[in-house]
Write an enzyme that holds these catalytic residues in place. Structure first.
Site, PDB file in Angstrom:
ATOM      1  N   ASN A  11       0.737  -1.059  -0.032  1.00 16.22           N
ATOM      2  CA  ASN A  11      -0.034   0.213   0.171  1.00 16.22           C
ATOM      3  C   ASN A  11       0.834   1.056  -0.098  1.00 16.22           C
ATOM      4  OD1 ASN A  11      -2.067  -1.844   2.144  1.00 16.22           O
ATOM      5  ND2 ASN A  11      -2.925  -0.958   0.164  1.00 16.22           N
ATOM      6  N   VAL A  12       0.030   2.425  -0.393  1.00 17.03           N
ATOM      7  CA  VAL A  12       0.705   3.646  -0.287  1.00 17.03           C
ATOM      8  C   VAL A  12      -0.221   4.416   0.551  1.00 17.03           C
ATOM      9  CG1 VAL A  12       1.422   5.796  -1.714  1.00 17.03           C
ATOM     10  CG2 VAL A  12       2.012   3.479  -2.693  1.00 17.03           C
ATOM     11  N   VAL A  13       0.282   5.034   1.610  1.00 18.18           N
ATOM     12  CA  VAL A  13      -0.632   5.660   2.550  1.00 18.18           C
ATOM     13  C   VAL A  13      -0.150   7.055   2.259  1.00 18.18           C
ATOM     14  CG1 VAL A  13      -1.259   5.727   4.753  1.00 18.18           C
ATOM     15  CG2 VAL A  13      -0.748   3.550   4.045  1.00 18.18           C
ATOM     16  N   ASP A 109      10.572   3.790   7.103  1.00 17.76           N
ATOM     17  CA  ASP A 109       9.383   3.452   7.727  1.00 17.76           C
ATOM     18  C   ASP A 109       9.692   3.196   9.313  1.00 17.76           C
ATOM     19  OD1 ASP A 109      10.189   1.059   6.635  1.00 17.76           O
ATOM     20  OD2 ASP A 109       8.267   0.371   6.550  1.00 17.76           O
TER      21      ASP A 109
END
Length: 259
Positions: A11-13, A109
């Site tokens: 995912n890209v948040v 991250d």
């Protein structure tokens, strides 16, 4: 406003901050072949539907484990917003000592999670991020990042099992009513979900033992809500921990530059 972008393998948040307040967030599928123009159109539509204009964005901070998309979003920032984004990495100084053998190898991250966890819970603290892989990040009593562990994520572990075992099949990933499965579905759920929870519990106990502290453990990531309720060692679930860490990294870097 500040735009923060956490680019993961699944995912890209994307989040929008006004000061310290997270005003909007979106979770998108990681599409490696999408062009900057396509991402820009999608983000414009999402921001407008939430009542915001990307014209208000004055800065961008990016955490990425997908190098090709790092370049894509860097181009987006430069072309459409006329800003140079902050690309977080373990080699930069954000006020968080990184005491591992190769700081540049630490995922962005993980750095962001550590920054946000120390700000919110103090040190020592443990962060467990449930994503494509599950990472355990450890900050010692001095507030230094000292390493951690990486395990296969629960989804890819389960997919590997069902793809390689001819008579097993995909079932919903949820906790079964008991550890002793009465059928194949319950048995798969027990081994995968309950077994994964015990993996997490065991590593947290080992980490605490090595630290010599009962450090709080914080859960984050897209799959945290599945496993965290089964792990009493967790003190809290912070769905947006990485986004808050990105905001803090951006602010710290700009303060250090006198911006």
């Amino acid at each position: 406003m500040l735009m923060v972008i956490d680019i993961g393998n699944t995912n890209v948040v994307v989040g929008l901050f006004a000061g310290h307040e997270l005003r909007a967030r979106w979770r998108l599928a990681t599409a490696r072949d999408r062009m900057p123009d396509e991402w820009w159109v999608q983000l414009n539509v999402l921001s407008q539907s939430a009542g915001f204009s990307l014209g208000e964005v004055v800065g961008i901070a990016i955490s990425s484990v997908v190098p090709s998309l790092t370049a894509t979003f860097q181009e987006l920032a430069q072309r459409y917003l006329l800003v140079e984004p902050l690309i977080v990495n373990g080699a930069q100084d954000y006020g968080l000592p990184v005491r591992v053998e190769h700081p540049a190898e630490v995922g962005a991250d993980r750095i962001c999670n550590a920054i946000a966890a120390v700000e919110r819970y103090g040190a020592p603290v443990i962060v467990v991020d449930f994503g494509t892989g599950t990472t355990f990040d450890v900050i010692d009593a001095d507030g230094a990042y000292i390493g951690g562990a990486i395990a296969p994520g629960i989804t890819i572990a389960f997919e590997a099992l069902t793809q390689r075992a001819a008579r097993l099949y995909t079932v919903a990933l949820q906790a079964p009513p008991r550890a002793i499965g009465r059928n194949t579905r319950e048995s798969l759920q027990s081994g995968t979900v309950l077994g994964y929870a015990e993996l997490v519990r065991g590593l947290i106990r080992r980490i605490r033992s090595e630290l010599g502290h009962e450090a709080p453990a914080i859960a984050t990531g897209g799959l945290a809500t599945l496993i965290a309720p089964l792990v009493p060692e967790f003190s809290a679930v912070e769905a947006d921990l990485t986004l808050y860490g990105l905001r803090s990294a951006y602010e710290r870097m700009h303060r250090s530059l006198g911006a």
